[in-house]
Design a protein around this motif. Structure first.
Motif, mmCIF file in Angstrom:
data_model
loop_
_atom_site.group_PDB
_atom_site.id
_atom_site.type_symbol
_atom_site.label_atom_id
_atom_site.label_comp_id
_atom_site.label_asym_id
_atom_site.label_seq_id
_atom_site.Cartn_x
_atom_site.Cartn_y
_atom_site.Cartn_z
ATOM 1 N N PRO A 93 0.814 -1.231 0.000
ATOM 2 C CA PRO A 93 0.000 0.000 0.000
ATOM 3 C C PRO A 93 0.841 1.272 0.000
ATOM 4 O O PRO A 93 0.471 2.264 -0.630
ATOM 5 C CB PRO A 93 -0.812 -0.135 1.288
ATOM 6 N N GLU A 94 1.983 1.217 0.659
ATOM 7 C CA GLU A 94 2.840 2.408 0.720
ATOM 8 C C GLU A 94 3.558 2.704 -0.593
ATOM 9 O O GLU A 94 4.241 3.719 -0.710
ATOM 10 C CB GLU A 94 3.869 2.280 1.847
ATOM 11 N N ASP A 95 3.399 1.850 -1.589
ATOM 12 C CA ASP A 95 3.977 2.119 -2.903
ATOM 13 C C ASP A 95 3.086 3.031 -3.748
ATOM 14 O O ASP A 95 3.475 3.421 -4.854
ATOM 15 C CB ASP A 95 4.205 0.814 -3.670
ATOM 16 N N ALA A 96 1.933 3.356 -3.268
ATOM 17 C CA ALA A 96 1.014 4.222 -3.999
ATOM 18 C C ALA A 96 1.553 5.641 -4.037
ATOM 19 O O ALA A 96 1.612 6.322 -3.009
ATOM 20 C CB ALA A 96 -0.361 4.197 -3.339
ATOM 21 N N ASP A 97 1.989 6.067 -5.209
ATOM 22 C CA ASP A 97 2.611 7.376 -5.380
ATOM 23 C C ASP A 97 2.559 7.733 -6.856
ATOM 24 O O ASP A 97 2.192 6.920 -7.693
ATOM 25 C CB ASP A 97 4.093 7.343 -4.969
ATOM 26 N N VAL A 98 3.002 8.939 -7.164
ATOM 27 C CA VAL A 98 3.303 9.295 -8.539
ATOM 28 C C VAL A 98 4.778 8.968 -8.769
ATOM 29 O O VAL A 98 5.636 9.362 -7.981
ATOM 30 C CB VAL A 98 3.031 10.782 -8.820
#
Length: 128
Positions: free
Chosen positions: A88-93
């Protein structure tokens, strides 16, 4: 026009995989160090991976080491970031960047932020 264009972002489930691409146009990536960065809203841009112009040297942030793989195909003028076991913490631009400066200067001990070329970013969303 000199530009980098990222693609491959999208919605992925936790534990899934995704492969991002970074294609250059208007110039050759062959002599450039490539970096991948990511940024969440309200946070600083984080350097996560880097590769030398030959592809022989790579570096990863501790947060992604073992799950992310950077690569490049100079014949296609494109770099890649394979993301496995998405969290979940990989959610980024995600942004790619390129610079004529060498790997040692740009990536070996830290991820420099003064890359000369930047893409516009591609969104990775993590959701089940």
């Amino acid at each position: 026009q000199l530009q980098l264009v990222e693609s491959g972002g999208g919605l992925v489930q936790p534990g899934g995989s995704l492969k991002l691409s970074c294609a250059a146009s208007g110039f050759s990536l062959e002599y450039h160090t490539i970096g991948w960065f990511r940024q969440a809203p309200g946070k600083d841009r984080e350097g996560i991976s880097c590769i030398s112009n030959s592809g022989k040297s790579t570096n990863y942030a501790d947060s992604v080491r073992g799950r992310f793989t950077i690569s490049r195909d100079n014949s296609k003028n494109t770099a890649y970031l394979q993301i496995n076991n998405v969290k979940p913490e990989d959610a980024d631009v995600y942004y790619c960047a390129a610079d004529r400066a060498g790997f040692v200067e740009m990536c070996r001990n830290h991820f420099a932020t003064n890359f000369g070329y930047w893409g516009q970013g591609t969104q990775v969303t993590v959701s089940s």
